[in-house]
Design a protein around this motif. Structure first.
Motif, PDB file in Angstrom:
ATOM      1  N   ALA A 158       0.811  -1.213   0.000  1.00 26.34           N
ATOM      2  CA  ALA A 158       0.000   0.000   0.000  1.00 26.34           C
ATOM      3  C   ALA A 158       0.846   1.266   0.000  1.00 26.34           C
ATOM      4  O   ALA A 158       0.459   2.278  -0.590  1.00 26.34           O
ATOM      5  CB  ALA A 158      -0.938  -0.006   1.212  1.00 26.34           C
ATOM      6  N   ARG A 159       2.011   1.237   0.652  1.00 21.46           N
ATOM      7  CA  ARG A 159       2.857   2.437   0.640  1.00 21.46           C
ATOM      8  C   ARG A 159       3.297   2.768  -0.784  1.00 21.46           C
ATOM      9  O   ARG A 159       3.318   3.928  -1.188  1.00 21.46           O
ATOM     10  CB  ARG A 159       4.076   2.218   1.528  1.00 21.46           C
ATOM     11  N   GLN A 160       3.648   1.733  -1.550  1.00 21.96           N
ATOM     12  CA  GLN A 160       4.027   1.969  -2.945  1.00 21.96           C
ATOM     13  C   GLN A 160       2.827   2.391  -3.777  1.00 21.96           C
ATOM     14  O   GLN A 160       2.942   3.229  -4.669  1.00 21.96           O
ATOM     15  CB  GLN A 160       4.651   0.704  -3.526  1.00 21.96           C
ATOM     16  N   LEU A 161       1.665   1.810  -3.469  1.00 21.96           N
ATOM     17  CA  LEU A 161       0.463   2.118  -4.230  1.00 21.96           C
ATOM     18  C   LEU A 161       0.120   3.594  -4.153  1.00 21.96           C
ATOM     19  O   LEU A 161      -0.271   4.220  -5.144  1.00 21.96           O
ATOM     20  CB  LEU A 161      -0.706   1.274  -3.702  1.00 21.96           C
ATOM     21  N   PHE A 162       0.281   4.183  -2.965  1.00 18.23           N
ATOM     22  CA  PHE A 162      -0.112   5.586  -2.765  1.00 18.23           C
ATOM     23  C   PHE A 162       1.076   6.521  -2.645  1.00 18.23           C
ATOM     24  O   PHE A 162       0.886   7.716  -2.426  1.00 18.23           O
ATOM     25  CB  PHE A 162      -0.978   5.711  -1.505  1.00 18.23           C
ATOM     26  N   GLY A 163       2.281   5.998  -2.765  1.00 18.46           N
ATOM     27  CA  GLY A 163       3.458   6.839  -2.668  1.00 18.46           C
ATOM     28  C   GLY A 163       3.663   7.418  -1.286  1.00 18.46           C
ATOM     29  O   GLY A 163       4.312   8.465  -1.139  1.00 18.46           O
ATOM     30  N   ALA A 164       3.138   6.762  -0.257  1.00 20.16           N
ATOM     31  CA  ALA A 164       3.272   7.265   1.109  1.00 20.16           C
ATOM     32  C   ALA A 164       4.669   6.979   1.640  1.00 20.16           C
ATOM     33  O   ALA A 164       5.351   6.058   1.189  1.00 20.16           O
ATOM     34  CB  ALA A 164       2.219   6.633   2.011  1.00 20.16           C
ATOM     35  N   ASP A 165       5.096   7.784   2.621  1.00 24.60           N
ATOM     36  CA  ASP A 165       6.415   7.612   3.224  1.00 24.60           C
ATOM     37  C   ASP A 165       6.365   6.880   4.553  1.00 24.60           C
ATOM     38  O   ASP A 165       7.393   6.398   5.036  1.00 24.60           O
ATOM     39  CB  ASP A 165       7.068   8.983   3.435  1.00 24.60           C
ATOM     40  N   GLY A 166       5.201   6.808   5.155  1.00 25.20           N
ATOM     41  CA  GLY A 166       5.073   6.137   6.442  1.00 25.20           C
ATOM     42  C   GLY A 166       3.694   5.536   6.604  1.00 25.20           C
ATOM     43  O   GLY A 166       2.724   5.980   5.971  1.00 25.20           O
TER      44      GLY A 166
END
Length: 668
Positions: A158-166
């Motif tokens: 999911a972090r890669q899916l939304f480009g989130a950092d944490g």
């Protein structure tokens, strides 16, 4: 039409239903496994088409070239996109084809309006951009077993899916939120959060998301401070500048919050918010299922550990240490067990076993076996008889259950060790001079496999010898069979055992670490290890006499007792022990047959034994007031702290125990 249930029911839940674009998935044989409502309307599909080959479901794919494009994408293993005119209503469709591990994902978007207005068709639609990763995320969450597995999946996908950092996970506990998973946040911030009192539940963004049961988005630190001025320190402390708070709700019950964070301000598009909403349900369902598994797994291990000895007894004949390690990688509880059972006359039974299989049923069978072994040993059953009854117990459970077991009964007065095995690997025997070997034991079958007379073997062990008992889970793994594991265990025992070392606990730890199992998750099977160091009784503490099969034997027994206890300085026990020996010898003369042997053992207690050649076991009678006899064993039971009888190779032995004077004064 295929009669198999469509894989979509398991692999692709309604995660893609909320998306505006049409989405259709197939398996590797091109059978339709899923389609959302826009695809149903666009392609004229219905539930009855699930499981059918895609080209039969949508014949126009032949004439429009979609079939050829899908086959080329599968061969190349790369996504492809193209535009086609749709014959049914003269619309222009943009089709994105994505090969995935389970088959193919097709995403459709209507670009007729853009084409008529001269606009360039987008290279990739919003759904096409995310569909492949959402399918992979859904499949990964379906495979997650524990709560930590769910956290790991979300971190990886999911972090890669939304480009989130944490990303952080918080359980709801009443009106409090407790962290149970964090990634992409500094250790200082995580520790600071644990030490800082939480804000009121209704005055923090996570609490607001749970209360409203809808995702909550903050795009910048200024927006965060403006909404929650009492938490103005949070953006600076965390180092984050945008947040998505996702409530995790299952069956109407809010169980926690998942927080995605960004290192830069981030404007959440409508499409992203829609996908975050989809993600809420996926994570919540996976986490709720994982929490049930975690709770059940925790209770299972508590049950199993409760069935094992809490503390090993301190005995004069042996010094012991043991370890039990559960299986790792989310495996269920198993049936490995061990026990150290005190027996009369300072003897001790060392037992280790393994119920085949994993689960609560196997753990329960393990508990039954351990209880049965203790009960039968306490009744004085010989090893072969004991295993005969254990075999019947396991056999009565059904054909699907069997177990291995090894029992070593050590007698410190003779330094003899009797071993009986039921399909269990032999122990490592290490002599004080460092020599070691695996004893050649009779090849008895596992418990529950066949009715079979169990044979035993007897070893003479020098004082200070080691017995290393183990289960196959310790020595066997996919890279090493049981023979290789036994050889490796023998080598490691030799390397880790220091001459004269008395620390068996350290030896247990050394053996486990030597097998690269310092992390219990390395165990594919549960494992048990039991180590015992033998100690021989001093000849000065043993006295034995042969008595004639004559009424005069009782008087001789009293004299032997009086003289020996005076030599040992136990004069205060003379009168009681004389009565006990006299009654036991008289019982043999009246009801059994000789020859008669009287033996006294000075240990932690004073032990008095009388042996004969009769197999008839004594039992207490309830004598009537007018009976002249029948009260001898009642007197024995009243005078001794403990008494009992056991079988020997040539007959039986009746024994009594009395506390020594120092023990009695300490007790008073």
């Amino acid at each position: 039409m295929s009669t198999e249930p469509p894989p979509s029911k398991v692999q692709t839940p309604d995660a893609l239903h909320p998306l505006a674009n049409a989405v259709l998935t197939t398996d590797r044989t091109w059978r339709v496994t899923f389609f959302n409502r826009p695809a149903e309307r666009l392609l004229g599909l219905s539930e009855e088409w699930l499981g059918r080959v895609l080209w039969d479901v949508v014949p126009h794919f032949h004439t429009t070239g979609v079939k050829l494009a899908c086959q080329q994408a599968t061969t190349a293993g790369k996504p492809t996109g193209f535009s086609v005119g749709w014959p049914l209503d003269q619309r222009l469709l943009r089709i994105q084809v994505f090969p995935v591990s389970t088959g193919m994902t097709l995403c459709f978007s209507d670009i007729t309006h853009r084409h008529r207005n001269g606009e360039e068709a987008p290279a990739e639609g919003t759904v096409a951009k995310y569909a492949d990763r959402i399918v992979e995320l859904t499949q990964a969450l379906a495979m997650a077993v524990t709560g930590l597995d769910v956290v790991s999946v979300v971190e990886d996908h999911a972090r890669q899916l939304f480009g989130a950092d944490g990303v952080g996970f918080w359980y709801r506990d009443g009106e409090q939120l407790t962290s149970f998973g964090n990634a992409g946040n500094t250790l200082e911030f995580v520790n600071w959060m644990k030490e800082t009192p939480p804000p009121p539940f209704d005055r923090c963004p996570a609490g607001e998301a749970l209360t409203e049961r809808a995702p909550f988005f903050i795009s910048s630190p200024a927006e965060y401070v403006g909404r929650y001025p009492h938490m103005a320190h949070m953006p600076t402390a965390s180092g984050k500048k945008a947040w998505a708070f996702l409530p995790l709700v299952t069956s109407g019950d809010p169980i926690g919050v998942c927080i995605f964070s960004y290192n830069r301000p981030h404007a959440f598009s409508p499409e992203e918010r829609n996908l975050f909403t989809v993600l809420c349900g996926l994570i919540a369902q996976a986490l709720a299922r994982a929490r049930l598994y975690d709770a059940e797994h925790r209770r299972s291990h508590e049950l199993q550990r409760g069935l094992l000895p809490r503390v090993l007894p301190s005995l004069p004949g042996v010094t012991t240490a043991a370890r039990y390690l559960p299986a790792g990688d989310g495996a269920e509880v198993g049936g490995d067990w061990y026990d150290v059972i005190p027996l009369p006359s300072d003897r001790v039974a060392l037992v280790i076993g393994d119920v085949m299989g994993h689960g609560l049923r196997e753990a329960a069978i393990m508990g039954q076996l351990r209880t049965a072994v203790r009960t039968l040993a306490d009744l004085g059953q010989a090893p072969d008889e004991l295993f005969y009854h254990l075999n019947s117990l396991v056999g009565d459970l059904g054909d699907d259950y069997y177990a291995t077991c090894l029992c070593a009964i050590y007698d410190p007065t003779s330094r003899l060790c009797t071993l009986t095995t039921a399909g269990h690997p032999p122990p490592v025997v290490v002599h004080p001079d460092g020599s070691r070997y695996f004893p050649d034991l009779p090849d008895n079958p596992p418990l529950g496999t066949a009715a079979f007379p169990y044979e035993t073997a007897t070893l003479e062990l020098p004082e200070g010898s080691l017995l290393v008992l183990y289960t196959d889970g310790l020595i066997q793994d996919p890279t090493r069979d049981i023979d290789q594991g036994m050889a490796e265990l023998s080598r490691r025992v030799a390397r880790t055992r220091e001459p004269g070392s008395a620390d068996l606990e350290a030896l247990c730890d050394s053996l486990l670490s030597g097998f690269s199992h310092t992390d219990t998750s390395c165990f594919r099977d549960d494992a048990a290890l039991l180590i015992a160091r033998t100690c021989a009784s001093s000849p000065q503490d043993i006295a034995s006499w042969q008595l004639p099969e004559d009424p005069k034997a009782a008087g001789q027994a009293r004299k032997h007792v009086r003289d020996q206890l005076t030599t040992w300085g136990l004069e205060e026990l003379v009168m009681t022990t004389e009565l006990l020996a006299s009654e036991l010898v008289g019982n043999v003369i009246r009801h059994a047959k000789g020859p008669i042997t009287l033996r006294l053992l000075r240990s932690r207690t004073l032990i008095c034994e009388v042996t004969d050649r009769s197999l008839t076991m004594p039992r207490i009678r309830h004598a009537a007031d007018t009976d002249e006899g029948g009260r001898g064993l009642q007197l024995v039971a009243a005078l001794a702290d403990r008494w009992g009888a056991r079988c020997t190779d040539s007959g039986k032995c009746i024994w009594t125990e009395q506390s020594l004077a120092a023990d009695k004064s300490a007790a008073s």
